[in-house]
Design an enzyme around this catalytic site. Sequence first.
Site: not given
Lengths: 443, 443
Positions: B195, B263
């Site tokens: 990811k 983020k």
Amino acid sequence: MASPARKENLNWHHSTTMSKPTVGFAGLGAMGGGMAKNLVKNGFSVKGFDLFQPLVDSFVEAGGKAAKSPKEAATDVDFFVSMVANSAQNSSLLFDGEDCVVKGLGKGKTFILCSTTPPAFLHELRKRLDSEFNRSDIKLLDCPVSGGTLRAGDGSLSIFSSGPDDHLDEAKAVLECMSGNLYRMGGISNGTKTKTIHQLLAGTNIITASEAMGLAATVGLNTQTVMEHVQQSDGDSFMFSNRAPHMLKNDWTALSALGIILKDTTIVTDTARAESIPCPLSNTAHYTYLQGVQAGLLKDDDAKLVQLYLPSSQGDLVSKMTTADAKMNSNHQISKDTVNDLLCGIHLAASVEGMYFCHKLGGIESRLMYEIIVKAAGWNRMFEKYIAKMLEKESWTLTDCPGAEDVGKRLGEAVKKCDAIGYPCPMASAALQQFHFAGLARK
Amino acid sequence: MASPARKENLNWHHSTTMSKPTVGFAGLGAMGGGMAKNLVKNGFSVKGFDLFQPLVDSFVEAGGKAAKSPKEAATDVDFFVSMVANSAQNSSLLFDGEDCVVKGLGKGKTFILCSTTPPAFLHELRKRLDSEFNRSDIKLLDCPVSGGTLRAGDGSLSIFSSGPDDHLDEAKAVLECMSGNLYRMGGISNGTKTKTIHQLLAGTNIITASEAMGLAATVGLNTQTVMEHVQQSDGDSFMFSNRAPHMLKNDWTALSALGIILKDTTIVTDTARAESIPCPLSNTAHYTYLQGVQAGLLKDDDAKLVQLYLPSSQGDLVSKMTTADAKMNSNHQISKDTVNDLLCGIHLAASVEGMYFCHKLGGIESRLMYEIIVKAAGWNRMFEKYIAKMLEKESWTLTDCPGAEDVGKRLGEAVKKCDAIGYPCPMASAALQQFHFAGLARK
């Protein structure tokens, strides 16, 4: 601020009429060794500790006493000075095992942290002393230094001291002996904040010197002439004038290894990240240092980063070009003025970034920060000239920097010329984008 | 690798002949809400928890059961799925107080972490479960997702699952119900690494879309025409085709807020920093996002970052220019092809950076990573075309990328034109420096 920042002007250490306090010292390397020996030379009784025995031997030869452990060095001394490499080593020195500093340091004595560590680390240390080790009696002073090994050895460092005023007063004799410029920055962690801001400038200036001299060599300019021209122009910095001669001599003796400035830019960019402060120039410097690490330069002098900018078979090109007779590369119109323009543009963008960072971190007065940088290794001439004009308004953007537009235009021309020949200039192009964001070159 | 990576092809969740396991679910926001409701729709009994009551109400309306605490949601379920925002929330969810997940989850049950967190966090969780809470019986699966809210809602996410093979086998029904592409990446933290690499691409593609469309609008091109041209050319990316329409409609509804991609780029750049991997494009994207935060855009859709590139009084310029009739700004020679060249150059440099990062992180096979990116939201056409040609050699530098030289030259022309009009292009100029470092444009 816990205490008003002010410059200490006394030269207490030149007097020898009072009896000197005793000192323990850890970290006797290039910087710490010089600092500890200078204390000895000035009549302090110093017990030194280092994990590397030859450094201890050298310290003993200079008149110091050897300690076998941090605990022994800390026993029966008034002050303990730490100049070990980083925060991890300081934690270990203070707290780990039975032979650590807290096991030796007497009640109410003072630990002076001179290493460069992140601002948050100081608060962590204080908390661990108080809560975990029940040693709230130990006085902790946050006193990072700047100035290099020569100044360490002759006691003329810049020291950014912070902590409770009365504790700083008590430590004055030791701090003044080590420093030429002793500043009081306020409460604990303000010293370290000051150092962090200073290293933002130092860290951008160092890589910029390589980018500039690499350009001069690549296009075949006489590098000696270029260096001297820059030194007489606005493109000069302490780091440029310090590092460029290493390149000219092809001398990569590790006076200041890449690993050291990389540690500092890590602290700068970590701090900026933690506070969500965009610092494009520092970030670009940081990842260019990382590219240097990938190229195998970690333990070399940071001036050797110039090789990142040179063809791989011509690492000595800056040195070779000291005898070049070209004054301008006629194909590309790159002259010594182009090199100077590139330096000026980067230095100005980085200077504004540094003051913005200072403003955002808080607690350090801009005018005092200005005075500190101007006298320290983070100095560059653009900072001195242009930041002076911005102190009144305190608006830290290029938009509000008088004269920035012309600097930006000249930088734009320099970058255009670099791009035309495929010369990598990450610092210059990152700087140029900031001028563009400020709308200074938009037509 | 702990287990050979492979693609799961079963469509178990389309069958309803077997009894479904029970599921607890935390984090019912834009992504998690869709995922949880999709589980309900497919016949799973799901107990949902969220701190924000309206989200719980909406979930109950869709047929879910409300849980008053994480503990209650975790009690008597076979699987607990977490889609809360970040690692801090996951730690709190699992471990804090008397009403946390570990107090409710039965012996030998499974915690499936679907949130995006740093790779190191997974190992920390496992350690805390084992040592601090004596719950080594709990099976921990690392299963971050990609694909956005629509795919979350219809169960067609990409899921990068990792953990012990037998535990993944047990969780197959739940994971397949949520996913269209279910990958097995190996041992724990490999899912999260995947990811992270994916978000390196996503994070650079998003800001690049703004940089490109901002340029088109600034020079007065017809932005509708430019978008369609890019979509038919090599400059396209999933993010470009997703975000550019928001800009054309001047619609800043926060489908994906700046805070979210910020983020993610924080995780990417933190991970790169921890491993000392230079990632110039990701760093540039990251600090440009921070500049967006400074401009007050944190909670806006990330497409609104295009306003960073526009004059402050003309935030709707991309939308206004949908009716412009200019095909080229004749003064500056900036055409739709220039915009496409800029996208291609950035995307290629970022694609190589992503694969280099993957290689350095270790544990993920390059070819599998390639297949994942090509099918997911991190896709761009340059990645698909050029990385394919590099898989054999596995040397992740632009120097070893066939065809990169031409891409670099066209990028160089585009950057030159941007600089000439003072248009800020931090991504393009950072990319160009990488082509220069690779020696691709040196004459």
